[in-house]
Design an enzyme around this catalytic site. Sequence first.
Site, PDB file in Angstrom:
ATOM      1  N   CYS A   2       0.823  -1.225   0.000  1.00  0.00           N
ATOM      2  CA  CYS A   2       0.000   0.000   0.000  1.00  0.00           C
ATOM      3  C   CYS A   2       0.848   1.262   0.000  1.00  0.00           C
ATOM      4  O   CYS A   2       1.951   1.283   0.488  1.00  0.00           O
ATOM      5  CB  CYS A   2      -0.876   0.038   1.250  1.00  0.00           C
ATOM      6  SG  CYS A   2      -1.861  -1.398   1.485  1.00  0.00           S
ATOM      7  N   ARG A  28       4.875   0.778  -5.928  1.00  0.00           N
ATOM      8  CA  ARG A  28       4.882  -0.118  -4.754  1.00  0.00           C
ATOM      9  C   ARG A  28       3.959  -1.311  -4.965  1.00  0.00           C
ATOM     10  O   ARG A  28       3.992  -2.277  -4.211  1.00  0.00           O
ATOM     11  CB  ARG A  28       4.455   0.652  -3.497  1.00  0.00           C
ATOM     12  CG  ARG A  28       5.419   1.740  -3.064  1.00  0.00           C
ATOM     13  CD  ARG A  28       4.811   2.620  -1.991  1.00  0.00           C
ATOM     14  NE  ARG A  28       4.518   1.892  -0.783  1.00  0.00           N
ATOM     15  CZ  ARG A  28       5.403   1.726   0.223  1.00  0.00           C
ATOM     16  NH1 ARG A  28       6.599   2.242   0.114  1.00  0.00           N
ATOM     17  NH2 ARG A  28       5.101   1.061   1.308  1.00  0.00           N
ATOM     18  N   TRP A  74      -3.222  -2.504  -1.397  1.00  0.00           N
ATOM     19  CA  TRP A  74      -2.841  -3.875  -1.768  1.00  0.00           C
ATOM     20  C   TRP A  74      -3.760  -4.759  -0.935  1.00  0.00           C
ATOM     21  O   TRP A  74      -3.591  -4.863   0.288  1.00  0.00           O
ATOM     22  CB  TRP A  74      -1.381  -4.094  -1.412  1.00  0.00           C
ATOM     23  CG  TRP A  74      -0.852  -5.471  -1.613  1.00  0.00           C
ATOM     24  CD1 TRP A  74      -0.981  -6.532  -0.749  1.00  0.00           C
ATOM     25  CD2 TRP A  74      -0.099  -5.965  -2.722  1.00  0.00           C
ATOM     26  NE1 TRP A  74      -0.348  -7.631  -1.242  1.00  0.00           N
ATOM     27  CE2 TRP A  74       0.194  -7.330  -2.451  1.00  0.00           C
ATOM     28  CE3 TRP A  74       0.354  -5.409  -3.902  1.00  0.00           C
ATOM     29  CZ2 TRP A  74       0.919  -8.125  -3.327  1.00  0.00           C
ATOM     30  CZ3 TRP A  74       1.089  -6.207  -4.775  1.00  0.00           C
ATOM     31  CH2 TRP A  74       1.355  -7.542  -4.491  1.00  0.00           C
ATOM     32  N   ASN A 100      -2.399   1.204   6.296  1.00  0.00           N
ATOM     33  CA  ASN A 100      -1.458   0.207   5.760  1.00  0.00           C
ATOM     34  C   ASN A 100      -1.285  -0.848   6.829  1.00  0.00           C
ATOM     35  O   ASN A 100      -1.158  -0.505   8.003  1.00  0.00           O
ATOM     36  CB  ASN A 100      -0.068   0.838   5.529  1.00  0.00           C
ATOM     37  CG  ASN A 100       0.100   1.333   4.121  1.00  0.00           C
ATOM     38  OD1 ASN A 100      -0.829   1.239   3.329  1.00  0.00           O
ATOM     39  ND2 ASN A 100       1.266   1.839   3.812  1.00  0.00           N
ATOM     40  N   GLY A 101      -1.286  -2.116   6.430  1.00  0.00           N
ATOM     41  CA  GLY A 101      -0.996  -3.166   7.403  1.00  0.00           C
ATOM     42  C   GLY A 101      -2.219  -4.045   7.620  1.00  0.00           C
ATOM     43  O   GLY A 101      -3.150  -4.056   6.820  1.00  0.00           O
ATOM     44  N   GLU A 468      19.986 -14.948  -9.789  1.00  0.00           N
ATOM     45  CA  GLU A 468      19.460 -13.595 -10.009  1.00  0.00           C
ATOM     46  C   GLU A 468      18.906 -13.459 -11.423  1.00  0.00           C
ATOM     47  O   GLU A 468      17.841 -12.878 -11.635  1.00  0.00           O
ATOM     48  CB  GLU A 468      20.551 -12.570  -9.747  1.00  0.00           C
ATOM     49  CG  GLU A 468      20.251 -11.150 -10.212  1.00  0.00           C
ATOM     50  CD  GLU A 468      18.986 -10.533  -9.635  1.00  0.00           C
ATOM     51  OE1 GLU A 468      18.422 -11.081  -8.665  1.00  0.00           O
ATOM     52  OE2 GLU A 468      18.531  -9.511 -10.183  1.00  0.00           O
ATOM     53  N   LYS A 472      15.043 -12.439 -12.389  1.00  0.00           N
ATOM     54  CA  LYS A 472      14.653 -11.339 -13.273  1.00  0.00           C
ATOM     55  C   LYS A 472      13.711 -11.834 -14.353  1.00  0.00           C
ATOM     56  O   LYS A 472      12.683 -11.236 -14.643  1.00  0.00           O
ATOM     57  CB  LYS A 472      15.901 -10.706 -13.908  1.00  0.00           C
ATOM     58  CG  LYS A 472      16.692  -9.842 -12.964  1.00  0.00           C
ATOM     59  CD  LYS A 472      16.071  -8.505 -12.748  1.00  0.00           C
ATOM     60  CE  LYS A 472      15.727  -8.065 -11.377  1.00  0.00           C
ATOM     61  NZ  LYS A 472      15.992  -8.694 -10.176  1.00  0.00           N
ATOM     62  N   GLU A 475      10.202 -12.999 -12.842  1.00  0.00           N
ATOM     63  CA  GLU A 475       9.351 -12.026 -12.134  1.00  0.00           C
ATOM     64  C   GLU A 475       8.757 -10.971 -13.067  1.00  0.00           C
ATOM     65  O   GLU A 475       7.743 -10.371 -12.739  1.00  0.00           O
ATOM     66  CB  GLU A 475      10.089 -11.356 -10.994  1.00  0.00           C
ATOM     67  CG  GLU A 475      11.130 -10.333 -11.382  1.00  0.00           C
ATOM     68  CD  GLU A 475      11.676  -9.584 -10.172  1.00  0.00           C
ATOM     69  OE1 GLU A 475      10.901  -9.221  -9.274  1.00  0.00           O
ATOM     70  OE2 GLU A 475      12.888  -9.371 -10.136  1.00  0.00           O
ATOM     71  N   HIS A 491      22.370 -34.121 -10.757  1.00  0.00           N
ATOM     72  CA  HIS A 491      21.646 -34.680  -9.601  1.00  0.00           C
ATOM     73  C   HIS A 491      20.137 -34.545  -9.761  1.00  0.00           C
ATOM     74  O   HIS A 491      19.395 -34.692  -8.786  1.00  0.00           O
ATOM     75  CB  HIS A 491      22.121 -33.985  -8.326  1.00  0.00           C
ATOM     76  CG  HIS A 491      23.586 -34.174  -8.071  1.00  0.00           C
ATOM     77  ND1 HIS A 491      24.124 -35.359  -7.645  1.00  0.00           N
ATOM     78  CD2 HIS A 491      24.621 -33.335  -8.243  1.00  0.00           C
ATOM     79  CE1 HIS A 491      25.442 -35.245  -7.551  1.00  0.00           C
ATOM     80  NE2 HIS A 491      25.771 -34.032  -7.900  1.00  0.00           N
ATOM     81  N   LYS A 585       6.936  -3.651  -4.751  1.00  0.00           N
ATOM     82  CA  LYS A 585       8.333  -3.234  -4.672  1.00  0.00           C
ATOM     83  C   LYS A 585       8.917  -3.534  -3.302  1.00  0.00           C
ATOM     84  O   LYS A 585      10.077  -3.898  -3.188  1.00  0.00           O
ATOM     85  CB  LYS A 585       8.455  -1.723  -4.934  1.00  0.00           C
ATOM     86  CG  LYS A 585       9.886  -1.209  -4.896  1.00  0.00           C
ATOM     87  CD  LYS A 585      10.765  -1.924  -5.893  1.00  0.00           C
ATOM     88  CE  LYS A 585      12.208  -1.497  -5.827  1.00  0.00           C
ATOM     89  NZ  LYS A 585      13.080  -2.371  -6.658  1.00  0.00           N
TER      90      LYS A 585
HETATM   91  C1  AGP Z   1      13.984  -8.072  -6.904  1.00  0.00           C
HETATM   92  O1  AGP Z   1      13.999  -8.048  -8.331  1.00  0.00           O
HETATM   93  C2  AGP Z   1      12.694  -8.522  -6.370  1.00  0.00           C
HETATM   94  N1  AGP Z   1      11.672  -7.628  -6.792  1.00  0.00           N
HETATM   95  C3  AGP Z   1      12.650  -8.856  -4.911  1.00  0.00           C
HETATM   96  O2  AGP Z   1      13.173 -10.160  -4.838  1.00  0.00           O
HETATM   97  C4  AGP Z   1      13.453  -7.979  -3.916  1.00  0.00           C
HETATM   98  O3  AGP Z   1      14.837  -8.131  -4.153  1.00  0.00           O
HETATM   99  C5  AGP Z   1      13.136  -8.482  -2.502  1.00  0.00           C
HETATM  100  O4  AGP Z   1      11.767  -8.301  -2.266  1.00  0.00           O
HETATM  101  C6  AGP Z   1      13.935  -7.768  -1.411  1.00  0.00           C
HETATM  102  O5  AGP Z   1      13.588  -6.404  -1.373  1.00  0.00           O
HETATM  103  P1  AGP Z   1      14.522  -5.414  -0.516  1.00  0.00           P
HETATM  104  O6  AGP Z   1      15.882  -5.430  -1.171  1.00  0.00           O
HETATM  105  O7  AGP Z   1      13.833  -4.090  -0.586  1.00  0.00           O
HETATM  106  O8  AGP Z   1      14.587  -5.968   0.886  1.00  0.00           O
END
Ligand code: AGP
Length: 590
Positions: A2, A28, A74, A100-101, A468, A472, A475, A491, A585
């Site tokens: 949110c 966000r 959210w 929020n929350g 990583e 990318k 996601e 394995h 985010k």
């Molecule tokens: C990164 O591409 C992702 N969107 C996600 O994994 C992110 O790295 C993770 O949520 C951690 O966020 P932060 O670095 O703000 O703690």
Amino acid sequence: MCGIFGYIGKRTDSAKIVFDGLKSLEYRGYDSWGVAVLSKSSLKIFTKKAAGKIGNNNVNALPDGNIAIGHTRWATHGGVTDTNSHPHSDCSGNISIIHNGIFENYEDYKKKLVQKGHKFISETDTEVISHLVEDFSKKLTFSDSVKKTFNLMTGLNAIIAVKLIEDRIVAIRNGSPLVVGFGQDENFLASDASALLPFTKDVYFLEDDEMVILERGKVRVSNVKTGKIVRFKKQKLNWNVDQGEMGKYSSFMLKEINEQPKILREIAMSAGKNVEKISKIIKKSRGSYLVGCGSASYAAMAGTYLFSKIAGRHINFAIGSEFGYHLDFLNKDSLVIPISQSGETIDILESMKKAKERGAGIVSLVNVLGSSLYRMSDEKILIGAGPEKSVASTKALTGMIAHLVLLSFSLDGGVKKGKKALLEAANSIKKILSGKDSKNIKKLADIICDSKNIYVIGRGLSYPTALETAMKIKEISYIHAEGLAAGELKHGPLALVTKGTPCIAFLPNDETYGANLAGAMEMKARGGFVIGISFKSHEVFDYYIQVKDVGIATMIPNIVVGQLLAYFLTIKKGLDVDKPRNLAKSVTVK
Ligand code: AGP
């Protein structure tokens, strides 16, 4: 997660100010939005709210007013509907609340309020807050009613409340971030500092259990548990307003990918006293942990290789959401280094609280000044990547790794070598982002964009690089991608490789090259479409992307190749690179 924005001040277009504030918080992640404005002339609160994205909506139909609040929701309690969107009112319509929350214990209070005759129109926990404030306002002042309500709530929350004829905004937080922005005869509230940049750089990050009463020319902060006044100190944001905007780029992700060479150079050149101070703390500690979530966890994992290979030092690694289940051994000699872009990831915050309870020292590597993690740490390293708004982390992630490279070299007494490595990595990235290399990556995306599965292998530092890259891809392009330690292929995962399966292999010029090539050959032998990302080509590659050898920092340009590939796949599929489905985010709720 949110987004919250509030305005009180001399301007009468407060609804528009708040609405624009919400737009800057869209990154966000949300599924509905709403704005409420207090109209003195009509003695009424007017609200516009709707399910879905802000898109081409506007708040032109809302009247003038000097006080407005807004929210991007959210959904947690109650579906994504217009009615469940915030703000929420009480029976009289004279109180408006955004939240929020999660108000964990709302049901008991809702039952009592219904018995008292309160009418509810939504399925949300938030609406219960509005009616509780209304109920308490019969005997208490408005701010005391909000405080009493907040103190009944369990869970991590932030609420903002306004009431007709009350010339103030009352807000309280515990867990969900809230930042106060100070203007001239006007004041602001937001979920994160970057939304305040167009108005002010003077901010105060509310601490847990702090209540702020915002008036046009006055801001008062107190603790809702003790009632004591808080003598707060303003902070000056170190970001510029253009850093929070898309500028000439078509997306925040493309902008943030392209900012990386400059950021790496700045990190390299800024390395100095702080790096040495932190490396001394690490040397003194007995048992240290790098902890992160998502992409930040891959930076943490990379740190274990960097500390070992550069400084011959052991450091453990843990995923933030798991660390809380196996940190009982921590003690006052332990050191935990949480890594987080937002500094608000709940899994990090909660495990750090447990670590602090055991006396461990906390040194955070974090990108947002004043964030919860920043403020709870004994020492901190600001990543210095500037506001990162695309859900897919790019510049913050490579910034995390850059600081870990510097720390590793500093532990070995040679921070200068670290600076040199980062400058070479920055130049390598500059080349990758240039026309020819970037076109080559785009062409690969065109070839594999209809794949159902993509496998990414690496060894050593290329293993977190593979993880990583897979993150990318999945996601933002929604193609299933799996990162693997190349040695693990035999394995099990090799069973999944069939004719034409895209298999990306990172092959930097280090001791992993030969074994990794063997992995690529195994995938090729099963019909895989082998994509080699390396300093030189090889006949086993069906597709080759060159990445110059820059020694131990080669992982950073390798990661950028993965970022660009994911970006081009997503564009090819016509998806939103900045706001992928189901993701936010900053993951501020468990
Ligand atoms: C990164 O591409 C992702 N969107 C996600 O994994 C992110 O790295 C993770 O949520 C951690 O966020 P932060 O670095 O703000 O703690």
